[in-house]
Design a protein around this motif. Structure first.
Motif, PDB file in Angstrom:
ATOM      1  N   ARG A   1      32.107 -17.384  29.491  1.00 58.64           N
ATOM      2  CA  ARG A   1      31.932 -15.937  29.446  1.00 58.64           C
ATOM      3  C   ARG A   1      32.040 -15.354  28.054  1.00 58.64           C
ATOM      4  O   ARG A   1      31.804 -14.172  27.868  1.00 58.64           O
ATOM      5  N   THR A   2      32.418 -16.167  27.067  1.00 55.96           N
ATOM      6  CA  THR A   2      32.655 -15.627  25.731  1.00 55.96           C
ATOM      7  C   THR A   2      31.639 -16.134  24.730  1.00 55.96           C
ATOM      8  O   THR A   2      31.928 -16.253  23.547  1.00 55.96           O
ATOM      9  N   PHE A   3      30.430 -16.417  25.196  1.00 57.14           N
ATOM     10  CA  PHE A   3      29.394 -16.970  24.313  1.00 57.14           C
ATOM     11  C   PHE A   3      29.161 -16.087  23.107  1.00 57.14           C
ATOM     12  O   PHE A   3      28.967 -16.582  22.000  1.00 57.14           O
ATOM     13  N   SER A   4      29.204 -14.791  23.281  1.00 56.29           N
ATOM     14  CA  SER A   4      28.893 -13.884  22.177  1.00 56.29           C
ATOM     15  C   SER A   4      29.880 -14.008  21.032  1.00 56.29           C
ATOM     16  O   SER A   4      29.583 -13.605  19.904  1.00 56.29           O
ATOM     17  N   ASN A   5      31.062 -14.558  21.295  1.00 55.13           N
ATOM     18  CA  ASN A   5      32.070 -14.724  20.246  1.00 55.13           C
ATOM     19  C   ASN A   5      31.867 -15.980  19.420  1.00 55.13           C
ATOM     20  O   ASN A   5      32.511 -16.148  18.381  1.00 55.13           O
ATOM     21  N   TYR A   6      31.009 -16.860  19.866  1.00 60.44           N
ATOM     22  CA  TYR A   6      30.854 -18.156  19.225  1.00 60.44           C
ATOM     23  C   TYR A   6      29.790 -18.132  18.130  1.00 60.44           C
ATOM     24  O   TYR A   6      28.752 -17.483  18.245  1.00 60.44           O
ATOM     25  N   HIS A   7      30.093 -18.870  17.082  1.00 59.88           N
ATOM     26  CA  HIS A   7      29.097 -19.177  16.055  1.00 59.88           C
ATOM     27  C   HIS A   7      28.352 -20.423  16.523  1.00 59.88           C
ATOM     28  O   HIS A   7      28.974 -21.416  16.915  1.00 59.88           O
ATOM     29  N   MET A   8      27.045 -20.373  16.463  1.00 56.02           N
ATOM     30  CA  MET A   8      26.232 -21.446  17.010  1.00 56.02           C
ATOM     31  C   MET A   8      25.390 -22.106  15.929  1.00 56.02           C
ATOM     32  O   MET A   8      24.966 -21.443  14.965  1.00 56.02           O
ATOM     33  N   GLY A   9      25.145 -23.386  16.114  1.00 59.03           N
ATOM     34  CA  GLY A   9      24.356 -24.104  15.120  1.00 59.03           C
ATOM     35  C   GLY A   9      23.439 -25.126  15.750  1.00 59.03           C
ATOM     36  O   GLY A   9      23.620 -25.511  16.901  1.00 59.03           O
ATOM     37  N   TRP A  10      22.456 -25.520  14.967  1.00 58.34           N
ATOM     38  CA  TRP A  10      21.578 -26.632  15.326  1.00 58.34           C
ATOM     39  C   TRP A  10      21.715 -27.713  14.251  1.00 58.34           C
ATOM     40  O   TRP A  10      21.726 -27.402  13.050  1.00 58.34           O
ATOM     41  N   PHE A  11      21.819 -28.945  14.721  1.00 58.50           N
ATOM     42  CA  PHE A  11      21.880 -30.100  13.848  1.00 58.50           C
ATOM     43  C   PHE A  11      20.822 -31.095  14.319  1.00 58.50           C
ATOM     44  O   PHE A  11      20.291 -30.974  15.424  1.00 58.50           O
ATOM     45  N   ARG A  12      20.537 -32.070  13.475  1.00 63.36           N
ATOM     46  CA  ARG A  12      19.596 -33.104  13.887  1.00 63.36           C
ATOM     47  C   ARG A  12      20.009 -34.439  13.304  1.00 63.36           C
ATOM     48  O   ARG A  12      20.677 -34.501  12.274  1.00 63.36           O
ATOM     49  N   GLN A  13      19.584 -35.495  13.995  1.00 62.21           N
ATOM     50  CA  GLN A  13      19.867 -36.841  13.523  1.00 62.21           C
ATOM     51  C   GLN A  13      18.637 -37.707  13.722  1.00 62.21           C
ATOM     52  O   GLN A  13      18.186 -37.902  14.861  1.00 62.21           O
ATOM     53  N   ALA A  14      18.106 -38.176  12.618  1.00 60.46           N
ATOM     54  CA  ALA A  14      16.960 -39.074  12.644  1.00 60.46           C
ATOM     55  C   ALA A  14      17.460 -40.513  12.727  1.00 60.46           C
ATOM     56  O   ALA A  14      18.592 -40.807  12.331  1.00 60.46           O
ATOM     57  N   PRO A  15      16.624 -41.426  13.207  1.00 61.68           N
ATOM     58  CA  PRO A  15      17.036 -42.843  13.321  1.00 61.68           C
ATOM     59  C   PRO A  15      17.492 -43.391  11.974  1.00 61.68           C
ATOM     60  O   PRO A  15      16.814 -43.227  10.960  1.00 61.68           O
ATOM     61  N   GLY A  16      18.660 -44.007  11.975  1.00 58.62           N
ATOM     62  CA  GLY A  16      19.175 -44.623  10.762  1.00 58.62           C
ATOM     63  C   GLY A  16      19.758 -43.652   9.753  1.00 58.62           C
ATOM     64  O   GLY A  16      20.144 -44.055   8.653  1.00 58.62           O
ATOM     65  N   LYS A  17      19.834 -42.372  10.120  1.00 58.97           N
ATOM     66  CA  LYS A  17      20.357 -41.367   9.193  1.00 58.97           C
ATOM     67  C   LYS A  17      21.557 -40.656   9.799  1.00 58.97           C
ATOM     68  O   LYS A  17      21.756 -40.674  11.012  1.00 58.97           O
ATOM     69  N   GLU A  18      22.330 -40.017   8.949  1.00 50.25           N
ATOM     70  CA  GLU A  18      23.461 -39.236   9.419  1.00 50.25           C
ATOM     71  C   GLU A  18      22.974 -37.905  10.003  1.00 50.25           C
ATOM     72  O   GLU A  18      21.908 -37.403   9.638  1.00 50.25           O
ATOM     73  N   ARG A  19      23.802 -37.361  10.861  1.00 51.14           N
ATOM     74  CA  ARG A  19      23.484 -36.048  11.409  1.00 51.14           C
ATOM     75  C   ARG A  19      23.539 -35.009  10.302  1.00 51.14           C
ATOM     76  O   ARG A  19      24.424 -35.029   9.448  1.00 51.14           O
TER      77      ARG A  19
END
Length: 118
Positions: free
Chosen positions: A27-45
């Motif tokens: 119920r408190t989604f609006s309070n959260y900071h949100m992010g997107w990350f990605r991880q390619a094969p053989g690489k760090e996120r």
């Protein structure tokens, strides 16, 4: 506790577009900071984009001008619009959330595969 579920990944040709969606429980989604990350094969996120609870937006240099992060607090959802996609954007994309901008990301989704063909 917050649960995150991503969707919207797929296979597209270079130059195409995709929109990723992340739906959060709680119920408190609006309070959260949100992010997107990605991880390619053989690489760090790696960091892709973030949006604060007040909708300030941040982007990694490789995606600036091509990706747009947004949120809809009425639907507990954060989006990542990806345009002008390149083969090097191929990765598993993860949605993440944290309660403050200084904290570690506490909550992660299961990821969605994005594959860009040349």
């Amino acid at each position: 506790q917050v649960q995150l579920v991503e969707s919207g990944g797929g296979l597209v040709q270079a130059g195409g577009s995709l929109r990723l969606t992340c739906v959060a429980s709680g119920r408190t989604f609006s309070n959260y900071h949100m992010g997107w990350f990605r991880q390619a094969p053989g690489k760090e996120r790696e960091f892709v984009a973030a949006i604060t609870s007040s909708s300030l937006k941040f982007y990694a240099d490789p995606v600036k001008g091509r990706f747009t992060i947004s949120r809809d607090n009425t639907k507990n959802t954060v989006f990542l619009q990806m345009n002008s996609l390149k083969p090097e954007d191929t990765a598993v994309y993860y949605c993440a959330g944290r309660i403050t901008s200084q904290a570690d990301y506490d909550y992660w989704g299961q990821g969605t595969q994005v594959t860009i063909s040349s």
